[in-house]
Design a protein around this motif. Structure first.
Motif, PDB file in Angstrom:
ATOM      1  N   ASN A   1      37.190  47.639  37.796  1.00 34.68           N
ATOM      2  CA  ASN A   1      38.261  46.773  37.318  1.00 34.68           C
ATOM      3  C   ASN A   1      39.615  47.094  37.944  1.00 34.68           C
ATOM      4  OD1 ASN A   1      37.235  44.774  35.251  1.00 34.68           O
ATOM      5  ND2 ASN A   1      36.227  46.647  34.597  1.00 34.68           N
TER       6      ASN A   1
ATOM      7  N   THR B   1      33.865  42.269  42.386  1.00 33.43           N
ATOM      8  CA  THR B   1      35.105  42.898  42.881  1.00 33.43           C
ATOM      9  C   THR B   1      35.433  42.375  44.280  1.00 33.43           C
ATOM     10  OG1 THR B   1      34.713  44.902  41.583  1.00 33.43           O
ATOM     11  CG2 THR B   1      36.199  45.104  43.448  1.00 33.43           C
TER      12      THR B   1
ATOM     13  N   TRP C   1      40.200  45.361  30.609  1.00 29.37           N
ATOM     14  CA  TRP C   1      38.923  46.013  30.934  1.00 29.37           C
ATOM     15  C   TRP C   1      39.161  47.433  31.436  1.00 29.37           C
ATOM     16  CZ3 TRP C   1      34.649  44.896  28.877  1.00 29.37           C
ATOM     17  CH2 TRP C   1      34.194  43.585  28.705  1.00 29.37           C
ATOM     18  N   CYS C   2      40.224  47.636  32.228  1.00 33.18           N
ATOM     19  CA  CYS C   2      40.578  48.985  32.719  1.00 33.18           C
ATOM     20  C   CYS C   2      40.891  49.907  31.546  1.00 33.18           C
ATOM     21  CB  CYS C   2      41.809  48.942  33.627  1.00 33.18           C
ATOM     22  SG  CYS C   2      41.520  48.242  35.234  1.00 33.18           S
TER      23      CYS C   2
ATOM     24  N   VAL D   1      41.518  41.649  33.189  1.00 32.68           N
ATOM     25  CA  VAL D   1      40.965  42.750  33.990  1.00 32.68           C
ATOM     26  C   VAL D   1      41.710  44.055  33.668  1.00 32.68           C
ATOM     27  CG1 VAL D   1      40.639  43.597  36.350  1.00 32.68           C
ATOM     28  CG2 VAL D   1      40.066  41.238  35.804  1.00 32.68           C
TER      29      VAL D   1
END
Lengths: 85, 85
Positions: B67, B17, B51-52, B48
């Motif tokens: 994410n 991150t 992924w969230c 990403v």
């Protein structure tokens, strides 16, 4: 867990893995990588390596596989950055 | 799962991150992002984001949080790439 959720996770993993190929091709094509941060790229490689180790420890093949392939691409970018600057 | 494994996962998440900050600062400092692939950056943002969504569906706060912050950084890089070229 439903298969559609698993499918979304797989799609996420494939996207964040294959997305590195255009960057790789761009550096090879232009033979320069001045705009790319070496700190970001090496830190990203270290982080993705840690994800691989985490995948081994929790025995998750998807985590290992996605991160191992990503690591290869990121290491290639680190190598090209060191070569072309 | 042992707390040391959890700790390694957290370290991996923090690394992948925060690693984006040097790239972000580099673009702002140099006012150019020519070496950065727009396809890679937008594909990464999409991945990403997925992924969230995956984190929401499996109700995993660590996946959502890591994410979401990464997505903010990547979107900032996309914005800077569009601005500076």
């Amino acid at each position: 867990m439903s298969s559609s959720v698993e499918l979304l996770g797989a799609l996420a993993a494939i996207t964040t893995t294959l997305c590195w190929l255009p960057q790789l091709f761009k550096i090879v094509r232009e033979r320069q990588a001045t705009g790319i941060s070496l700190i970001t790229t090496t830190a990203l490689a270290s982080g993705v390596f840690l994800w691989c180790v985490y995948g081994v420890l929790i025995a998750s093949w998807p985590v290992i596989l996605a991160n191992a392939v990503t690591l290869l691409f990121i290491l290639a970018i680190v190598g090209l950055k060191l070569r072309y600057g």
